[in-house]
Design a protein around this motif. Structure first.
Motif, PDB file in Angstrom:
ATOM      1  N   THR A 140       0.822  -1.205   0.000  1.00 41.36           N
ATOM      2  CA  THR A 140       0.000   0.000   0.000  1.00 41.36           C
ATOM      3  C   THR A 140       0.857   1.256   0.000  1.00 41.36           C
ATOM      4  O   THR A 140       2.074   1.211   0.224  1.00 41.36           O
ATOM      5  CB  THR A 140      -0.906   0.015   1.239  1.00 41.36           C
ATOM      6  N   ALA A 141       0.194   2.400  -0.225  1.00 38.03           N
ATOM      7  CA  ALA A 141       0.890   3.682  -0.196  1.00 38.03           C
ATOM      8  C   ALA A 141       1.465   3.949   1.199  1.00 38.03           C
ATOM      9  O   ALA A 141       2.558   4.518   1.326  1.00 38.03           O
ATOM     10  CB  ALA A 141      -0.071   4.799  -0.602  1.00 38.03           C
ATOM     11  N   ASP A 142       0.745   3.531   2.241  1.00 35.20           N
ATOM     12  CA  ASP A 142       1.268   3.727   3.606  1.00 35.20           C
ATOM     13  C   ASP A 142       2.518   2.895   3.837  1.00 35.20           C
ATOM     14  O   ASP A 142       3.483   3.366   4.467  1.00 35.20           O
ATOM     15  CB  ASP A 142       0.199   3.353   4.632  1.00 35.20           C
ATOM     16  N   GLU A 143       2.533   1.671   3.361  1.00 36.21           N
ATOM     17  CA  GLU A 143       3.724   0.822   3.521  1.00 36.21           C
ATOM     18  C   GLU A 143       4.906   1.404   2.771  1.00 36.21           C
ATOM     19  O   GLU A 143       6.053   1.325   3.230  1.00 36.21           O
ATOM     20  CB  GLU A 143       3.417  -0.601   3.028  1.00 36.21           C
ATOM     21  N   VAL A 144       4.623   2.023   1.610  1.00 39.97           N
ATOM     22  CA  VAL A 144       5.707   2.671   0.851  1.00 39.97           C
ATOM     23  C   VAL A 144       6.208   3.888   1.615  1.00 39.97           C
ATOM     24  O   VAL A 144       7.422   4.093   1.771  1.00 39.97           O
ATOM     25  CB  VAL A 144       5.204   3.072  -0.551  1.00 39.97           C
ATOM     26  N   ALA A 145       5.285   4.718   2.083  1.00 40.11           N
ATOM     27  CA  ALA A 145       5.677   5.940   2.793  1.00 40.11           C
ATOM     28  C   ALA A 145       6.470   5.623   4.059  1.00 40.11           C
ATOM     29  O   ALA A 145       7.395   6.357   4.420  1.00 40.11           O
ATOM     30  CB  ALA A 145       4.439   6.762   3.139  1.00 40.11           C
ATOM     31  N   GLN A 146       6.136   4.530   4.727  1.00 41.89           N
ATOM     32  CA  GLN A 146       6.830   4.146   5.952  1.00 41.89           C
ATOM     33  C   GLN A 146       8.076   3.304   5.683  1.00 41.89           C
ATOM     34  O   GLN A 146       8.740   2.878   6.633  1.00 41.89           O
ATOM     35  CB  GLN A 146       5.866   3.374   6.852  1.00 41.89           C
TER      36      GLN A 146
END
Length: 419
Positions: A140-146
Motif C-alpha cells: 500500500t501507499a502507507d507501507e511505501v511511505a513508511q
C-alpha cells in the motif's frame, strides 16, 4: 466450374513439383517471418498481462540535458523530486506510477544463492498494472511511505526459495535484508521491460531514493490516461509542464527535454534519439519507412512468382494451343491460371502457419527471454493470409493475360508468339 478449376490446378501443381516447391517456399517462408516477428512484437508491447491497459499508458524514459558548453547531451532517469513536485501535479493523468529497471540482487537460501532481478515501485504502479496475483496483495501507499520491508515476488522465486507458491506472510532474505512477502504474482516476461522483475519492493528502500531537488534519478514513470482518447492530452500537458521547470545549473545546462509517449512511439524515440527536433511527424515517417520495407519484403515472392509463372506459360504453350484450338475462351484460361495461383498461395499460407508455429515452439523451448512465451496472433495470420492471397492474385494477372494472348497455331508449334 470452380471445382473443375481446383482439380486441374492441383494436378498441374503436382505435375511440376520443383516449380511448386520453389513457389511454396517463397510464400510460406515470407509468411512465417511475418508471423514470428509480429508474435514477438505483440508479446513485448501488446495488451498482455500485466499491461492490459497499454493503450491508456504513457511512459517517461529519460530526461535529457542539452549542455551549454557544446559537449552534447546527458541523459538520465527521473528523480522523486521531479515526480512528486511536477508530474504528480498534472491534471490529465488518472494515475502516475514509478518503477525502476530491474537490478541484480541475490537471495540466500540454505543450499544455494538465488540470483534475482529486483525493481522498486510505488503503490500507484500496482493500480496501473494488472498483475495476476496467486495470493496476497500489492503493498500500500502507507507501507511505501513508511519504507516497510515488504515485497512482492513472482511464482518462480516463490518456488525456488520456498518450494511452493503459497508463501504470503513468509520472510525472504535478499542481499542480507529481510522482507515480508505481501503477495505472489505470476511470472512476467522480461520482454515487458516496464513490468518485469522477480521481486518488487517499495521505492523508499531504494539506494537511489534522494530527497534533494535534483531532476535526475533512477526511476521510470508510467502515466495512466483516463481513456485511450485522452492519451494525446496527457502527452501535451507533460510537454507544457516541462517548459515550466527551471533549468538546473544554467551555466552548465542549456535546456532540458523529456517526453511522455505511448509504448511504441517511446521505443521508436529511443531508437531515433530523444532530440528536441524529433517531432511526431518524423516518427510517423519512420513507421511509413518500416512499413514500406516490410511491404517490399512481402513483394519479393510475388516478383519471383511472376517470373516463374511466365516461364511456366512458355512450357505449357502446347497445352494452351490445344485448348484454344478446341474452343476454350481466353477468360476460361485466365480463370484457370488465377485459380492455380490462388491454390498455391493458400497452401503456402497454411504451410507458413505451420512453420511459424514450429519456429515459435523452438524459441519457447530455448527460453531466450526469461518467462517469455511467444504465441501466434490469429489476427496477424488473418491479415497475412489476405495479403498472401492478394499477392497470389497479383502474381497471376500478368502471366494469365500473357497466356490468353498466345496465338493457338504458334502455341501448337511450341512458340510463344502473341496474337
Amino acid at each position: 466450374m470452380l471445382l473443375s478449376y481446383l482439380k486441374i490446378a492441383w494436378k498441374v501443381l503436382m505435375r511440376r513439383k520443383f516449380f511448386t516447391f520453389i513457389s511454396l517456399f517463397g510464400v510460406s517462408f515470407t509468411l512465417m517471418i511475418l508471423l514470428v516477428v509480429m508474435a514477438m512484437f505483440d508479446h513485448a508491447v501488446g495488451p498482455n498481462a500485466p499491461m492490459k491497459r497499454v493503450d491508456r499508458m504513457l511512459f517517461v524514459n529519460t530526461i535529457r540535458h542539452q549542455m551549454a558548453d557544446g559537449h552534447g547531451w546527458m541523459s538520465n532517469l527521473a528523480s522523486i523530486h521531479f515526480v512528486d513536485d511536477y508530474v504528480r501535479k498534472m491534471k490529465t493523468p488518472e494515475k502516475v506510477g514509478i518503477t525502476t529497471a530491474s537490478a541484480n540482487a541475490t537471495a540466500f537460501t540454505q543450499s544455494k544463492l538465488l540470483p534475482l532481478d529486483m525493481a522498486y515501485t510505488d503503490g500507484s504502479f500496482w493500480q496501473i498494472m494488472d498483475y495476476d496475483f496467486l495470493g496476497g496483495r500489492a503493498f500500500t501507499a502507507d507501507e511505501v511511505a513508511q519504507a516497510q520491508h515488504v515485497c512482492i515476488i513472482n511464482e518462480a522465486t516463490a518456488r525456488a526459495y520456498f518450494g511452493r507458491p503459497d508463501v504470503v506472510g513468509q520472510t525472504i532474505e535478499i542481499d542480507l535484508k529481510r522482507y515480508r512477502v505481501a503477495g505472489v504474482v505470476r511470472n512476467v516476461s522480461a520482454a515487458q521491460v516496464y513490468a518485469y522483475a522477480d521481486v518488487w519492493v517499495p521505492y523508499t528502500l531504494s539506494p537511489q531514493y534522494f530527497k534533494d531537488d535534483r531532476l535526475e534519478g533512477d526511476f521510470l514513470l508510467v502515466l495512466l490516461a483516463p481513456s485511450a482518447a485522452a492519451v494525446p492530452a496527457v502527452s501535451e500537458e507533460y510537454q507544457q509542464m516541462m517548459k515550466r521547470i527551471p533549468i538546473p545549473r544554467p551555466k552548465e545546462v542549456k535546456a532540458i527535454y523529456s517526453y511522455a509517449d505511448p509504448i511504441v512511439p517511446g521505443v521508436t524515440r529511443g531508437i531515433l534519439g530523444n532530440e528536441p527536433s524529433l517531432q511526431n511527424d518524423q516518427i510517423t515517417k519512420f513507421y511509413v519507412l518500416v512499413g514500406g520495407l516490410a511491404l517490399l519484403f512481402m513483394l519479393l515472392p510475388v516478383l519471383n512468382l511472376v517470373n516463374l509463372n511466365v516461364t511456366r506459360i512458355l512450357e505449357r504453350s502446347g497445352e494452351i494451343g490445344v485448348r484454344k484450338a478446341f474452343g476454350a475462351a481466353s477468360i476460361d484460361l485466365v480463370g484457370q491460371f488465377l485459380v492455380e495461383n490462388l491454390v498455391l498461395a493458400l497452401v503456402g499460407g497454411l504451410l507458413g502457419l505451420g512453420l511459424a508455429a514450429g519456429a515459435l515452439a523452438l524459441v519457447n523451448e530455448a527460453h531466450p527471454v526469461a518467462y517469455a512465451h511467444f504465441a501466434l496472433s490469429w489476427s496477424v495470420f488473418g491479415w497475412g493470409m489476405v495479403l498472401t492471397l492478394l499477392f497470389g492474385l497479383m502474381s497471376g494477372v500478368y502471366p494469365a493475360w500473357k497466356m490468353s494472348r498466345l496465338n493457338p497455331v504458334a502455341a501448337l508449334r511450341g512458340g510463344g508468339e502473341q496474337k
